[in-house]
Design a protein around this motif. Sequence first.
Motif, mmCIF file in Angstrom:
data_model
loop_
_atom_site.group_PDB
_atom_site.id
_atom_site.type_symbol
_atom_site.label_atom_id
_atom_site.label_comp_id
_atom_site.label_asym_id
_atom_site.label_seq_id
_atom_site.Cartn_x
_atom_site.Cartn_y
_atom_site.Cartn_z
ATOM 1 N N GLN A 1 -0.020 -0.679 -2.651
ATOM 2 C CA GLN A 1 -1.126 -0.029 -3.359
ATOM 3 C C GLN A 1 -2.477 -0.395 -2.748
ATOM 4 N N LEU A 2 -2.668 -1.661 -2.462
ATOM 5 C CA LEU A 2 -3.934 -2.103 -1.876
ATOM 6 C C LEU A 2 -4.096 -1.578 -0.455
ATOM 7 N N GLN A 3 -3.039 -1.617 0.329
ATOM 8 C CA GLN A 3 -3.124 -1.095 1.690
ATOM 9 C C GLN A 3 -3.470 0.396 1.680
ATOM 10 N N ASP A 4 -2.871 1.132 0.763
ATOM 11 C CA ASP A 4 -3.173 2.562 0.667
ATOM 12 C C ASP A 4 -4.634 2.805 0.325
ATOM 13 N N ALA A 5 -5.246 1.842 -0.365
ATOM 14 C CA ALA A 5 -6.655 1.967 -0.735
ATOM 15 C C ALA A 5 -7.580 1.377 0.323
ATOM 16 N N GLY A 6 -7.007 0.894 1.429
ATOM 17 C CA GLY A 6 -7.818 0.343 2.514
ATOM 18 C C GLY A 6 -8.162 -1.118 2.367
ATOM 19 N N VAL A 7 -7.495 -1.819 1.460
ATOM 20 C CA VAL A 7 -7.756 -3.242 1.243
ATOM 21 C C VAL A 7 -6.744 -4.070 2.036
ATOM 22 N N PRO A 8 -7.187 -4.938 2.934
ATOM 23 C CA PRO A 8 -6.237 -5.785 3.657
ATOM 24 C C PRO A 8 -5.454 -6.672 2.694
ATOM 25 N N ALA A 9 -4.140 -6.533 2.708
ATOM 26 C CA ALA A 9 -3.293 -7.302 1.792
ATOM 27 C C ALA A 9 -1.920 -7.463 2.402
ATOM 28 N N GLY A 10 -1.298 -8.613 2.149
ATOM 29 C CA GLY A 10 0.047 -8.853 2.657
ATOM 30 C C GLY A 10 0.833 -9.727 1.706
ATOM 31 N N ALA A 11 2.038 -9.296 1.358
ATOM 32 C CA ALA A 11 2.910 -10.116 0.521
ATOM 33 C C ALA A 11 3.333 -11.357 1.289
ATOM 34 N N VAL A 12 3.374 -12.499 0.616
ATOM 35 C CA VAL A 12 3.828 -13.735 1.250
ATOM 36 C C VAL A 12 5.352 -13.714 1.265
ATOM 37 N N HIS A 13 5.922 -13.549 2.445
ATOM 38 C CA HIS A 13 7.372 -13.419 2.589
ATOM 39 C C HIS A 13 8.043 -14.777 2.714
ATOM 40 N N THR A 14 9.183 -14.921 2.081
ATOM 41 C CA THR A 14 10.067 -16.043 2.349
ATOM 42 C C THR A 14 10.874 -15.723 3.606
ATOM 43 N N ALA A 15 11.577 -16.735 4.137
ATOM 44 C CA ALA A 15 12.368 -16.497 5.349
ATOM 45 C C ALA A 15 13.400 -15.388 5.154
ATOM 46 N N PRO A 16 14.176 -15.357 4.052
ATOM 47 C CA PRO A 16 15.121 -14.246 3.880
ATOM 48 C C PRO A 16 14.426 -12.890 3.815
ATOM 49 N N GLU A 17 13.216 -12.846 3.253
ATOM 50 C CA GLU A 17 12.495 -11.575 3.177
ATOM 51 C C GLU A 17 12.031 -11.113 4.556
ATOM 52 N N VAL A 18 11.682 -12.057 5.415
ATOM 53 C CA VAL A 18 11.303 -11.677 6.777
ATOM 54 C C VAL A 18 12.503 -11.068 7.503
ATOM 55 N N LEU A 19 13.677 -11.688 7.305
ATOM 56 C CA LEU A 19 14.882 -11.189 7.962
ATOM 57 C C LEU A 19 15.232 -9.770 7.527
ATOM 58 N N SER A 20 14.899 -9.432 6.280
ATOM 59 C CA SER A 20 15.232 -8.104 5.766
ATOM 60 C C SER A 20 14.041 -7.155 5.746
ATOM 61 N N ASP A 21 12.915 -7.567 6.284
ATOM 62 C CA ASP A 21 11.715 -6.727 6.289
ATOM 63 C C ASP A 21 12.007 -5.418 7.039
ATOM 64 N N PRO A 22 11.787 -4.274 6.388
ATOM 65 C CA PRO A 22 12.083 -2.982 7.042
ATOM 66 C C PRO A 22 11.332 -2.796 8.355
#
Length: 464
Positions: A360-381
């Motif tokens: 939602q924030l990225q779509d509005a032009g706001v720099p934002a990033g979810a803090v990923h855990t290691a398993p989330e990085v492995l499954s990041d699309p």
Amino acid sequence: MTSTCGRDTTGRTLTFLVTAMSGCQERLSEVCRRPRSHRLNTREPTMDKPLAGIRILDLTHVWAGPLATRVLGDMGAEILKIETATARGLRDMRIPIPGMYPGGDPKDEFWNRDGEFNKLNRNKKGLSLNLKSDEGKAIFLSLVAKCDVVIENFSASAMNRLGLGYDSLKGANPQIIYVAMPGFGTSGPNSDFVAFGPSVEPMTGLTAMMGYRDDEKYTTAMGLPDPIAGITAAAAVVTAVAQRKETEQGQHIDLPLQEGTINLLGEKYVEAQLTGHAPAVNANRSTSFAPQGIYPCAGEDEWIVIACPNDETWGALAGIAGIHNSGFETVEARQQHHDALDERISAFTSGCSKLELMVQLQDAGVPAGAVHTAPEVLSDPQVRARNYFVEMGGEHIEPSPYPGTPVRFDRQRATSWQLAPKLGEHNEEVLRDLLGLSNAEISRLEEDGVIAKLPPTIEEARRR
């Protein structure tokens, strides 16, 4: 029979008394005399393997050095990893931390299953060689004669103590590129210090800038000087190889972990010189704008990073978060009241899914990033779509995803990965194919403890 392939740093001829080697030693001495054109790897570079044809002797250990040679190996260089029989531990030692092994199980060959070793040493050939023996040194110098680069990250005096300093290597191969990666360099009052990334890090100034308050400092808990030096060393090797094509000269590269990290903090040193004060500890905040920070999200230990570098991005965040007529309209006001601003933002983000809010924030032009855990990085699309992780495994280690190379050359990412070598896995291949030793000569070297495929037991190590 003696070999005089090189000289030590005092100029004395290195004489290796290896009478038992007979015809084997004659072959090693002959290798040192061969014209360079007959010694090098003849593989041709390709788009995804631009360093094919470069051969590197890798004496590195732990993190900094192995990362450098992994990067070079990923780009096609042939890496010959040299290690002692005890480099990965003793055969009957107490098993190290279980979490370092696939499935948490060290099994019978724990020395070949370590996750960190397998991550950092893919695309390499393994030769276990005793460099404290005369025959081991003679073999090493013969390999130097057939290689382009030697790289090590021992303490500054280690190679000279072995009689294998730069002068000795240059005697075997005048065009050799020699990379030394001690913690504090090969000269200066701290040059003899044994160092690892975590102990070097505070001496770079980085630790003084980390933390959440001026009175409570933090380290990165990662030892950043190690990977920084590793990437720097890979770049230095590529530069030296390119330069040698022009000059036909080898060179000595002195790359301290400390200076590699200081190199990345230049603006902080300039700030200290201009203000006369040490840079302030800013935690997760920016010195130029507000807000910037890490904010809690719905769920246990879920977080999102948000940064608003200008009024436009702040206005978009304020609209989404419902923060209106708050007195935060100017950047000066937001910086002055950052604590109160963080409370307002946290109250909003704590009820949101970190991934949904990021989109939602990225779509509005706001720099934002979810803090990923290691398993989330492995499954990041995103990561999966680019096939970044590479699954590797073998008979002794279950298939697991390992970080690939972040570099694509003309849209091509390197493939055909080779699993990290078992201890001494390529002893026969290297000694037979590169140095021309017979199977009988190689067997005799193993019987004499010059090469190995198994770590010694505790008792065997005591007897040596």
